[in-house]
Design a protein around this motif. Structure first.
Motif, short mmCIF file in Angstrom:
data_model
loop_
_atom_site.label_atom_id
_atom_site.label_comp_id
_atom_site.label_asym_id
_atom_site.label_seq_id
_atom_site.Cartn_x
_atom_site.Cartn_y
_atom_site.Cartn_z
N GLU A 195 12.41 -83.23 -147.25
CA GLU A 195 13.63 -83.25 -146.36
C GLU A 195 14.26 -81.93 -146.78
OE1 GLU A 195 15.86 -86.85 -146.52
OE2 GLU A 195 14.96 -86.86 -144.50
N THR A 251 19.62 -66.55 -144.77
CA THR A 251 19.47 -65.21 -145.03
C THR A 251 20.79 -64.58 -144.61
OG1 THR A 251 18.88 -65.38 -142.67
CG2 THR A 251 17.06 -64.67 -144.23
N ASP A 252 21.68 -64.98 -144.06
CA ASP A 252 22.73 -64.15 -143.71
C ASP A 252 23.66 -64.51 -145.27
OD1 ASP A 252 22.60 -63.73 -141.19
OD2 ASP A 252 23.89 -65.06 -140.25
N SER A 274 23.07 -73.87 -145.84
CA SER A 274 22.62 -75.03 -145.04
C SER A 274 21.22 -75.41 -145.35
CB SER A 274 22.59 -74.52 -143.27
OG SER A 274 21.97 -73.41 -143.25
N LYS A 275 20.73 -76.57 -145.03
CA LYS A 275 19.61 -77.01 -145.51
C LYS A 275 18.35 -76.07 -144.96
CE LYS A 275 17.95 -81.16 -144.28
NZ LYS A 275 17.82 -82.82 -143.74
N THR A 302 13.54 -89.28 -136.60
CA THR A 302 12.63 -88.47 -136.14
C THR A 302 11.51 -88.82 -135.14
OG1 THR A 302 11.29 -88.33 -137.96
CG2 THR A 302 13.01 -86.56 -137.88
N ARG A 337 14.23 -92.48 -142.42
CA ARG A 337 13.45 -91.14 -142.24
C ARG A 337 12.60 -91.15 -141.22
NH1 ARG A 337 11.84 -88.79 -147.94
NH2 ARG A 337 13.91 -88.86 -148.73
N ARG A 349 28.45 -71.08 -147.93
CA ARG A 349 27.74 -72.43 -147.48
C ARG A 349 26.10 -72.18 -147.15
NH1 ARG A 349 32.51 -72.67 -145.42
NH2 ARG A 349 33.98 -74.11 -146.64
N ARG A 392 15.00 -74.99 -143.39
CA ARG A 392 14.25 -75.40 -142.16
C ARG A 392 12.90 -75.69 -142.84
NH1 ARG A 392 17.61 -75.07 -138.30
NH2 ARG A 392 19.20 -73.76 -139.04
N MET A 438 23.20 -78.82 -150.03
CA MET A 438 22.60 -79.90 -150.52
C MET A 438 21.70 -79.69 -151.72
SD MET A 438 23.24 -82.07 -147.98
CE MET A 438 21.76 -83.18 -147.77
#
Lengths: 343, 647
Positions: free
Chosen positions: A212, A40-41, A177-178, A291, A287, A175, A180, A63
């Motif tokens: 992912e 969002t930023d 990020s992945k 986790t 994977r 940038r 969520r 990514m």
């Protein structure tokens, strides 16, 4: 700007009426910046640019499948509106982007005269810019400067450090990020609603697990599962994605922990029998492992290393069952008493 | 001194120039950008003669518009009209420095460049230096003000800049074949020779002979010198020009990458875009060539420069001007890159305006932190400049190295998720030493949020982790895991998107596992990795050693002095690991004595590590012959199986 984007949406609605053919990824690709999920930023910053015009050169890195290209398109639409067609040149990795293209095609476009409202510029979108050679990037450098009056560049790439410094210096770097899991989930739910997809929670979890953080993959998978099986549940998702079921893998890890070589091998046989390749199995193992809460920190670390070694070997071409057998044996041995191995 | 004299140049010129087109006069009124860019972009490749960016008042009257391409000027006009004003421009262009006082470069550097230019044009006090001021290379990180300096100084000294640009006068759909590369370098050659031969003879304006000499050839947009053949052609061509001693001096601008200790250098060595690679050893050591290295812009200078821009954009003080803190953040964030700092400033101002407008309305913005405007701006700036990367990096490293876990002593009863531990399968007894309290760091989250490259992270970790360790064992384990991690990250051949993730997990988890828990706090400071600095030093040292020994070798050849030869040879053996250079010796006139072992023996008894040639010498030499020792290579066969070292 908002009016034009709405126009797009209407047009899009029409286009999808013929139905089924259109991939959902395209159908539900956000048309306005407000619809872009996550980050969002960063998106807020883009909105400011979209509103005020005078877009700087930008690099968006992150990514795959997290909305880089989409947000550049949204931005370009917001900035240029109806002039999008004439005002935007898009080149991605599949286009020729060698030095000569940079020198010629891009320059020709940059010199082209397009009437645009004040504060707006032609935009050249270079998707996957990190796959451009250093030479081509060097050629781009000067071009960016010379034509910055009329043309701005938007670059999307996976790793911003593959972009040479002189170009980085000329650009605002954003940038991503992945995404969520919740963000992916939210979008999936919206799509389920719109397409009246029948699903259960397990199915959505499976989608998120396999994707992912890659929205594109998640949406593709949900579409194929839905059109293939008519119901989105865990098993169907894994069938569609052609990945070993994580439950099986978890069971494998548990028996590794017990040091039960035979049991682990049986499970491996089962997976192998289902036709999964070594890569499939290793990737899923990784994977799951990273986790998997039941593993202690130390075991996770060691497992990841062993899985990594095996993965490397598989990538080098030895995708044999022997490699996997060796891997599980090592994982088992780690949990067995060292005295057992003394002669 | 110099400027005063030279300044006459433009003055006289201005008086006499034929005004190319009436449209251009009109442009003269527009701000800098309106005129400079369009002219540059439309002028055709071979004869792009841009005026310096700063010539705002006396625009382009001096621009010689080539008769061959009259089309260029009207286009320029269109573009200029299209550009309406303020909002349309990037500040970088709009507020480009107009005088040397405004340059955000250290005074000494400016003087150095000015000096050189002066000598190149006038020949210095004795008038003899002209011959040696043939090629100036301005190097340094991106955004250090290299181009701006040359443009501004050229204007001040009344030198006209002719710039080579690779341009699009070749057909668009030319097949991207081998020829096309050649063609561009070929065009480059014709261009250069053209410039050199034609320009002095056809001054643009019928002016005095003195001014027509004041020219300079600017090379910034180079041919693709990463391509070996092109590079060779380029080098030999430049060399020819430089040594011929005629024609205008050449200024080469090279933005070097990797000098900023930022992103890892992912380019393979030979692909590196730096001055040494571009010019090659021969030119680098040539007496005609001089390199002036620019440093990243110093914070104070940058501050002044940004303030200057602000005083132009917001003449009424304090109204919408970004706060001093904002300025600080920008300066700090730009990492010495003035260009990116200016962009950030422009962006910050725009946001501030947006915020200001919105201020009346009830803060539509989601994050309505009214308290400090700085916060908002800081966030934005951090996102815009490369600094974010560094901040994020230190953030991650801090997280890793402080190794916080549930149940740390200073923890204020923060209940850790018991479930987590109970859930986990216990470690077998023999691994008990590896039991840890649950960590507060989730590597998965860290990986997802990390904007930095794994190799960068691992160098920084490597630099910083020892101070957090208490025991030797911890150090050892840490190093071990870093090395495992590296094994996954340094394999460009089989690059696979999954592998860096392994590297990442191994690094983070390995570090967490090896560090003591709780980590003792002794005011550890996180440092920048010394890797790049050392790397650079190594390169420099090697380079200078090489050029030194090269020099010595030359001298030795001339004087036929064995002593000097010895020294040079020793230098080589110790200094550079370039087998070619040792071998070069094998083909020199004094070969017989060395071969006989007298000199060689002496040298070899020392502690100098041996370099075993791994293929027959002559063969190796043939492969590596590159600077004109062919005739020696020809009779190299007699050394076929001769090992100069071990004899």
């Amino acid at each position: 700007m908002s009016s034009s984007s709405k126009g797009k949406e209407v047009a899009n609605g029409k286009a999808t009426e013929p139905g089924y053919e259109m991939p959902w990824v395209e159908k539900y690709r956000p048309r306005v910046l407000d619809d872009v999920v996550g980050n969002t930023d960063t998106i807020d910053r883009l909105k400011v640019i979209a509103r005020d015009g005078n877009c700087p050169h930008i690099i968006i890195s992150g990514m795959p499948g997290i909305g880089k290209t989409t947000s550049i398109h949204c931005l370009a639409h917001a900035l240029l509106g109806d002039a999008y067609k004439e005002g935007v040149l898009e080149l991605n990795a599949s286009d020729e982007r060698g030095i000569d293209v940079v020198r010629n095609k891009i320059k020709t476009f940059a010199q082209k005269k397009v009437t645009l409202p004040p504060g707006r510029h032609k935009i050249i979108i270079l998707d996957e810019a990190d796959s451009m050679t250093a030479g081509a990037q060097q050629a781009l450098r000067r071009t960016m400067e010379i034509y910055s009056n009329t043309t701005r560049f938007a670059l999307a790439c996976n790793q911003s450090n593959k972009i040479i410094e002189p170009i980085q210096s000329r650009c605002a770097i954003l940038r991503y990020s992945k995404l969520r899991d919740q963000e992916v989930l939210k979008r999936l739910l919206e799509i389920c609603e719109a397409e009246k997809v029948k699903y259960n929670d397990e199915g959505l979890t499976a989608l998120i697990f396999t994707a992912e953080g890659d929205m594109r993959q998640a949406i593709n998978n949900i579409q194929s599962t839905w059109s293939g099986f008519g119901f989105v549940n865990g098993d169907n998702v894994f069938k569609v994605c052609d990945q070993p079921h994580p439950v099986l893998i978890q069971a494998m890890l548990r028996s590794c922990h017990k040091g039960d070589v035979q049991g682990t091998m049986d499970k491996l046989d089962e997976l192998w029998g289902q036709g999964y390749s070594a890569v499939d199995i290793v990737v899923t193992l990784f994977r799951v492992t990273k986790t998997f809460n039941e593993l202690q920190e130390y075991s996770k670390l060691e497992y990841i290393r062993e899985i990594g070694w095996t993965h490397m070997r598989v990538l080098e071409g030895v995708g044999t069952k022997m490699q996997l057998a060796g891997l599980v044996a090592r994982l088992c041995k780690m949990n067995m008493k060292p005295e057992l191995f003394k002669l | 001194m110099a400027p005063g004299v030279a300044r006459k140049g433009p003055a006289t010129k201005k008086g006499k120039t034929d005004k190319p087109t009436p449209k251009h006069v009109q442009l003269g009124l527009a701000p800098v950008h309106g005129t400079q860019k369009p002219l540059r972009q439309t002028s055709l490749p071979r004869f792009s003669v841009p005026i310096s960016p700063s010539s705002s008042q006396d625009v382009d009257k001096t621009t010689p518009v080539r008769v061959e391409h009259p089309a260029s000027s009207p286009k320029g006009k269109e573009k200029a009209v299209e550009v309406d004003d303020d909002n349309n421009q990037m500040w970088v262009d709009r507020y480009a420095p107009t005088s040397s006082e405004n340059l955000a470069v250290h005074k000494r550097k400016i003087d150095e460049v000015r000096h050189w230019l002066d000598e190149a044009i006038t020949g210095g006090p004795t008038g003899k230096l002209k011959r040696y001021r043939r090629l100036l290379a301005l190097t340094g990180p991106a955004g250090a003000g290299k181009t701006a300096t040359i443009q501004v100084l050229a204007k001040e000294l009344g030198i006209q800049i002719t710039e080579w640009r690779n341009d699009s006068d070749v057909p668009l759909f030319q097949p991207l074949s081998h020829e096309s590369f050649e063609s561009s370098s070929f065009r480059f050659e014709t261009y250069l020779s053209h410039t050199h031969s034609v320009l002095p003879w056809s001054p643009p304006n019928p002016s005095t002979a003195g001014t027509s000499a004041a020219r300079l050839l600017l090379l910034e947009d180079l041919p693709n010198v990463l391509h070996a053949d092109t590079r060779q052609a380029f080098q030999s061509y430049i060399q020819g020009l430089v040594e011929s001693g005629t024609g205008p001096p050449i200024v080469l601008i090279v933005s070097e990458s990797g000098s900023r200790a930022m992103g890892a250098d992912t380019w393979r060595r030979e692909e590196k875009w730096d001055i040494r690679n571009i010019l090659g050893p021969r030119l680098m050591n040539s007496p005609y060539m001089m390199e002036i290295q620019f440093n990243a812009v110093a914070p104070t200078i940058m501050h002044t420069a940004l303030s200057r821009i602000l005083s132009q954009t917001h003449p009424t003080p304090a109204s919408l001007r970004p706060s001093p803190e904002t300025l600080d953040i920008i300066v700090e964030g730009s990492n010495g890159d003035i260009r990116s700092a200016i962009s950030a400033l422009q962006f910050a101002c725009r946001l501030q305006m947006a915020e200001g407008v919105k201020g009346g309305g009830s803060g539509k913005r989601r994050r309505g932190k009214k308290g400090k405007p700085g916060d908002e701006v800081r966030r934005i700036i951090e996102g815009l400049t490369r600094n974010e990367q560094i901040l994020a990096l230190f953030h991650i490293i801090g997280k890793i190295l402080y190794n916080k876990r549930y149940g740390d002593p200073e923890e204020k009863e923060e209940q850790h998720p018991k479930a987590l531990e109970e859930h986990a399968l216990p470690l077998p007894p023999h691994l008990h030493e590896f039991r840890r309290r649950p960590s507060k760091v989730d590597p998965n989250v860290l990986y997802a949020d990390s904007p930095v490259d794994i190799s960068l992270l691992s160098t920084y970790c490597h630099q910083n982790y020892p101070q957090f360790c208490t025991e030797m064992d911890e150090m050892e384990a840490g190093a071990e895991w870093i090395s495992y991690s590296e094994a996954f990250s340094l394999d460009p051949e089989h690059f696979n998107p999954q592998l860096p993730e392994y590297a990442f997990h191994l690094l983070i988890r390995g570090m967490l596992m090896s560090l003591p828990s709780p980590v003792p706090r002794r005011n550890q400071k996180l440092l920048k990795s010394a890797f790049w600095e050392i790397n650079r030093k190594e390169r420099d040292a090697q380079e200078s050693l090489r050029s030194w020994s090269h020099h010595n070798l030359e001298a030795a050849r001339e004087h036929r002095s064995t002593e000097m030869l010895e020294r040079a040879w020793l230098m080589r053996r110790v200094g550079s690991v370039q087998p070619r250079e040792v071998l070069e010796l094998a083909y020199m006139p004094w070969m017989p004595p060395i071969r006989g072992g007298e000199v060689g023996q002496q040298l070899l008894e020392g502690e100098v590590p041996d370099m075993e040639p791994d293929m027959p010498i002559s063969q190796r030499h043939k492969v590596e012959v590159d600077d004109g020792e062919d005739q020696e290579a020809e009779n190299g066969h007699w050394l076929e199986d001769d090992d100069i070292e071990s004899e």
